[in-house]
Design a protein around this motif. Structure first.
Motif, PDB file in Angstrom:
ATOM      1  N   GLU A 197       0.411  -1.392  -0.190  1.00 11.82           N
ATOM      2  CA  GLU A 197       0.236  -0.160  -0.015  1.00 11.82           C
ATOM      3  C   GLU A 197       1.086   1.274   0.098  1.00 11.82           C
ATOM      4  N   LEU A 198       2.024   1.187   0.129  1.00 11.33           N
ATOM      5  CA  LEU A 198       3.132   2.101   0.887  1.00 11.33           C
ATOM      6  C   LEU A 198       4.071   2.418  -0.821  1.00 11.33           C
ATOM      7  N   VAL A 199       4.279   1.091  -1.322  1.00 16.37           N
ATOM      8  CA  VAL A 199       5.434   1.100  -2.718  1.00 16.37           C
ATOM      9  C   VAL A 199       3.690   2.025  -2.993  1.00 16.37           C
ATOM     10  N   ARG A 200       2.518   1.467  -3.754  1.00 16.58           N
ATOM     11  CA  ARG A 200       1.547   2.645  -5.029  1.00 16.58           C
ATOM     12  C   ARG A 200       1.374   4.094  -4.193  1.00 16.58           C
ATOM     13  N   ASP A 201       2.320   3.840  -3.256  1.00 16.93           N
ATOM     14  CA  ASP A 201       1.419   5.577  -2.200  1.00 16.93           C
ATOM     15  C   ASP A 201       1.857   6.840  -3.337  1.00 16.93           C
ATOM     16  N   ALA A 202       1.522   8.082  -3.395  1.00 19.00           N
ATOM     17  CA  ALA A 202       3.047   8.359  -4.198  1.00 19.00           C
ATOM     18  C   ALA A 202       3.406   9.687  -3.325  1.00 19.00           C
ATOM     19  N   ALA A 203       3.499   9.324  -1.856  1.00 17.87           N
ATOM     20  CA  ALA A 203       4.452   9.915  -1.378  1.00 17.87           C
ATOM     21  C   ALA A 203       5.266   9.007  -1.168  1.00 17.87           C
ATOM     22  N   ASP A 204       7.002   9.758  -1.069  1.00 14.79           N
ATOM     23  CA  ASP A 204       8.190   8.574  -0.852  1.00 14.79           C
ATOM     24  C   ASP A 204       8.355   8.886   0.014  1.00 14.79           C
ATOM     25  N   THR A 205       8.090   9.306   1.515  1.00 15.62           N
ATOM     26  CA  THR A 205       8.325   9.158   2.762  1.00 15.62           C
ATOM     27  C   THR A 205       6.739   8.662   3.877  1.00 15.62           C
ATOM     28  N   ALA A 206       6.565   7.995   4.789  1.00 18.93           N
ATOM     29  CA  ALA A 206       5.351   7.753   5.087  1.00 18.93           C
ATOM     30  C   ALA A 206       5.594   7.881   6.742  1.00 18.93           C
ATOM     31  N   ARG A 207       4.662   7.954   7.718  1.00 18.58           N
ATOM     32  CA  ARG A 207       4.929   7.687   8.703  1.00 18.58           C
ATOM     33  C   ARG A 207       4.112   7.299  10.047  1.00 18.58           C
ATOM     34  N   VAL A 208       4.094   5.378   9.862  1.00 17.54           N
ATOM     35  CA  VAL A 208       3.457   4.890  10.909  1.00 17.54           C
ATOM     36  C   VAL A 208       3.430   4.251  11.647  1.00 17.54           C
ATOM     37  N   ARG A 209       2.430   3.732  12.446  1.00 11.13           N
ATOM     38  CA  ARG A 209       1.578   3.205  13.607  1.00 11.13           C
ATOM     39  C   ARG A 209       2.622   1.885  13.382  1.00 11.13           C
ATOM     40  N   THR A 210       3.911   1.407  15.269  1.00 16.01           N
ATOM     41  CA  THR A 210       4.223  -0.049  15.878  1.00 16.01           C
ATOM     42  C   THR A 210       3.418  -0.638  16.289  1.00 16.01           C
ATOM     43  N   ASP A 211       3.824  -1.795  16.417  1.00 20.15           N
ATOM     44  CA  ASP A 211       3.469  -2.428  18.083  1.00 20.15           C
ATOM     45  C   ASP A 211       4.250  -1.825  18.942  1.00 20.15           C
ATOM     46  N   ASP A 212       5.170  -0.739  18.930  1.00 19.27           N
ATOM     47  CA  ASP A 212       5.407  -0.063  19.834  1.00 19.27           C
ATOM     48  C   ASP A 212       4.260   0.808  20.186  1.00 19.27           C
ATOM     49  N   SER A 213       3.237   0.850  21.611  1.00 26.61           N
ATOM     50  CA  SER A 213       2.027   1.605  21.547  1.00 26.61           C
ATOM     51  C   SER A 213       3.328   3.214  21.974  1.00 26.61           C
ATOM     52  N   GLY A 214       2.160   4.193  20.842  1.00 25.81           N
ATOM     53  CA  GLY A 214       2.081   5.626  20.701  1.00 25.81           C
ATOM     54  C   GLY A 214       3.399   5.430  19.306  1.00 25.81           C
ATOM     55  N   ASP A 215       3.935   4.735  19.488  1.00 27.83           N
ATOM     56  CA  ASP A 215       5.544   5.213  18.439  1.00 27.83           C
ATOM     57  C   ASP A 215       4.843   5.483  17.041  1.00 27.83           C
ATOM     58  N   ARG A 216       5.422   6.523  16.490  1.00 25.97           N
ATOM     59  CA  ARG A 216       5.609   6.186  14.798  1.00 25.97           C
ATOM     60  C   ARG A 216       7.382   6.443  14.296  1.00 25.97           C
ATOM     61  N   VAL A 217       6.974   5.741  13.061  1.00 28.11           N
ATOM     62  CA  VAL A 217       8.644   5.920  12.587  1.00 28.11           C
ATOM     63  C   VAL A 217       8.251   6.328  11.122  1.00 28.11           C
ATOM     64  N   GLU A 218       9.612   5.888  10.673  1.00 25.12           N
ATOM     65  CA  GLU A 218       9.438   7.045   8.739  1.00 25.12           C
ATOM     66  C   GLU A 218       9.346   5.568   7.934  1.00 25.12           C
ATOM     67  N   ILE A 219       9.129   5.363   6.952  1.00 27.70           N
ATOM     68  CA  ILE A 219       9.019   4.145   6.414  1.00 27.70           C
ATOM     69  C   ILE A 219       9.674   5.197   4.372  1.00 27.70           C
ATOM     70  N   ARG A 220      10.387   4.547   4.446  1.00 28.75           N
ATOM     71  CA  ARG A 220      10.691   5.583   2.693  1.00 28.75           C
ATOM     72  C   ARG A 220      10.771   4.677   1.260  1.00 28.75           C
ATOM     73  N   GLY A 221       9.241   4.722   0.589  1.00 30.54           N
ATOM     74  CA  GLY A 221       9.593   4.213  -0.635  1.00 30.54           C
ATOM     75  C   GLY A 221       8.499   2.681  -0.575  1.00 30.54           C
ATOM     76  N   GLY A 222       8.086   2.591   1.327  1.00 30.49           N
ATOM     77  CA  GLY A 222       7.101   1.317   1.193  1.00 30.49           C
ATOM     78  C   GLY A 222       8.069   0.188   1.521  1.00 30.49           C
ATOM     79  N   ARG A 223       9.093  -0.326   1.888  1.00 32.63           N
ATOM     80  CA  ARG A 223      10.233  -0.762   2.226  1.00 32.63           C
ATOM     81  C   ARG A 223      10.755  -0.803   3.814  1.00 32.63           C
ATOM     82  N   VAL A 224      10.750  -1.682   3.764  1.00 38.22           N
ATOM     83  CA  VAL A 224      11.362  -1.961   5.468  1.00 38.22           C
ATOM     84  C   VAL A 224      12.743  -2.791   6.119  1.00 38.22           C
ATOM     85  N   GLU A 225      13.731  -2.527   6.358  1.00 39.64           N
ATOM     86  CA  GLU A 225      14.603  -3.409   6.331  1.00 39.64           C
ATOM     87  C   GLU A 225      15.430  -3.640   7.735  1.00 39.64           C
ATOM     88  N   CYS A 226      15.555  -4.008   8.260  1.00 39.88           N
ATOM     89  CA  CYS A 226      16.292  -4.113   9.361  1.00 39.88           C
ATOM     90  C   CYS A 226      18.027  -3.464   9.257  1.00 39.88           C
TER      91      CYS A 226
END
Length: 365
Positions: free
Chosen positions: A231-260
């Motif tokens: 859903e984020l890969v198809r989105d027009a925005a290059d970056t997105a801030r999404v919620r995580t399993d850590d309550s209250g936290d938001r993180v930035e994802i670039r290009g819809g891809r996550v890598e540790c």
């Protein structure tokens, strides 16, 4: 192995099974070249959850009693950045080990993914609230329409969303449509694979209850240390801030891809109900937990004392487990806790109650 190897600073063992929280997190050693990842931007590890740790490990200093060979397997998994595949009967402390590792190595809150028969890989990676997004878009369009009507603008806010903007009592142009990232939440697995500065601990509980395809699906993600959110890969925005399993936290994802950045400490538990594919098993380090070496430590860690009659209850519990019954440590804890009540005796008239507390869970009653 010499005692010097086990305790010497800089030795290959970083985990010793003590469960004592460190003043500073120990060095987990550099990952092998084939297990290094380059995700970013770098994120700090959230703090520990002391209440959850207390419920899992008990309020005392007594922890799991791990054999030397068990400690070696844990350290090998840490060094090689490979998942631990822990086998043992219910209630022996398999999931507790994840919390023990996290507390001793200072790795923050444990991410827990409990598996059921309907669990799919995506459930662990992320969830997308499509219904919530549709409702938010409908409400946004309605708000534009109401504002346009108030100013005598166009009647159709969808076709002319900026109608009435110039003279509106509030700036309609600033009412941005709902963005996709507001409806994406990373799951425990997805959060564990974020680019944290330190490894996170991920507990995948009772994987053998899953659909037959989940181990193979999970294998690909754990091997690559990365995944995509379509859903984020198809989105027009290059970056997105999404919620995580850590309550209250938001993180930035670039290009819809996550890598540790650091591969998480993955603790996978199983009750031995079925076998996993060879490709999955060869990428995990197996560890079998024994009943007799754990019960007294777990029980004393939770109850803090060893009431009279405890040994006979433990012996009976072990006999029931070894005879093929399905039992949980909670049953033993309940039975021992009853012996701390004034006047309660585990034999005599109270025998019926003990039988109920230590019943075989596989028999349905």
């Amino acid at each position: 192995m010499s005692a010097q190897e086990q305790t010497e600073p800089g030795g290959w063992r970083v985990f010793h099974g003590t469960g004592s929280a460190p003043e500073t997190p120990p060095d987990l050693h550099e990952a092998p070249p084939w297990r290094r990842f380059g995700g970013g931007p770098a994120l700090p590890v959230p703090p520990a959850d002391p209440e959850t740790a207390r419920r899992r490990l008990g309020p005392g200093d007594i922890t799991l009693r791990l054999r030397d060979e068990d400690v070696d397997v844990v350290n090998a998994a840490l060094l090689l950045r490979r998942p631990l595949l822990i086998t043992g009967p219910p209630g022996v402390g398999k999931s507790t080990l994840a919390h023990l590792i996290s507390r001793e190595l200072g790795l923050g809150r444990v991410l827990e993914w409990s598996i059921v028969s309907r669990t799919a890989l995506r459930d662990g990676l992320y969830t997308s609230d499509a219904m919530g997004r549709a409702q938010a878009i409908a409400a946004w369009r309605a708000s534009l329409g109401n504002a346009a009507v108030q100013e005598g603008g166009a009647a159709d806010p969808v076709d002319t969303p900026d109608a009435g903007v110039k003279d509106a009592p509030f700036p309609i142009s600033r009412q941005q449509p709902p963005v996709m990232c507001d409806f994406i939440t990373l799951g425990p697995l997805g959060t564990a694979l974020l680019a944290h500065n330190w490894a996170r601990v991920l507990l995948v509980d009772e994987l053998d209850k899953s659909d037959i395809d989940l181990p193979n699906d999970l294998l690909h993600v754990l091997e690559n240390g990365s995944y995509e959110v379509p859903e984020l890969v198809r989105d027009a925005a290059d970056t997105a801030r999404v919620r995580t399993d850590d309550s209250g936290d938001r993180v930035e994802i670039r290009g819809g891809r996550v890598e540790c950045r650091e591969f998480p400490v993955v603790v996978i538990t199983r009750n031995g109900e079925r076998e996993f594919p060879a490709a999955f098993r060869r990428r995990c380090l197996p560890l079998e937990m024994r009943v007799l070496t754990q019960l007294f430590a777990l029980m004393e860690g939770h109850i803090m004392i060893r009431p009279p009659g405890t040994e006979s209850l433990v012996d009976e519990f072990v006999q029931r487990v070894q005879s093929g019954g399905t039992h949980s440590l909670d049953q033993l804890l309940n039975a021992v806790q009853m012996t701390t009540a004034g006047g309660f005796q585990a034999d005599g008239d109270a025998r019926t109650l003990v039988e109920m507390l230590l019943r075989d869970l596989a028999k349905g009653r």
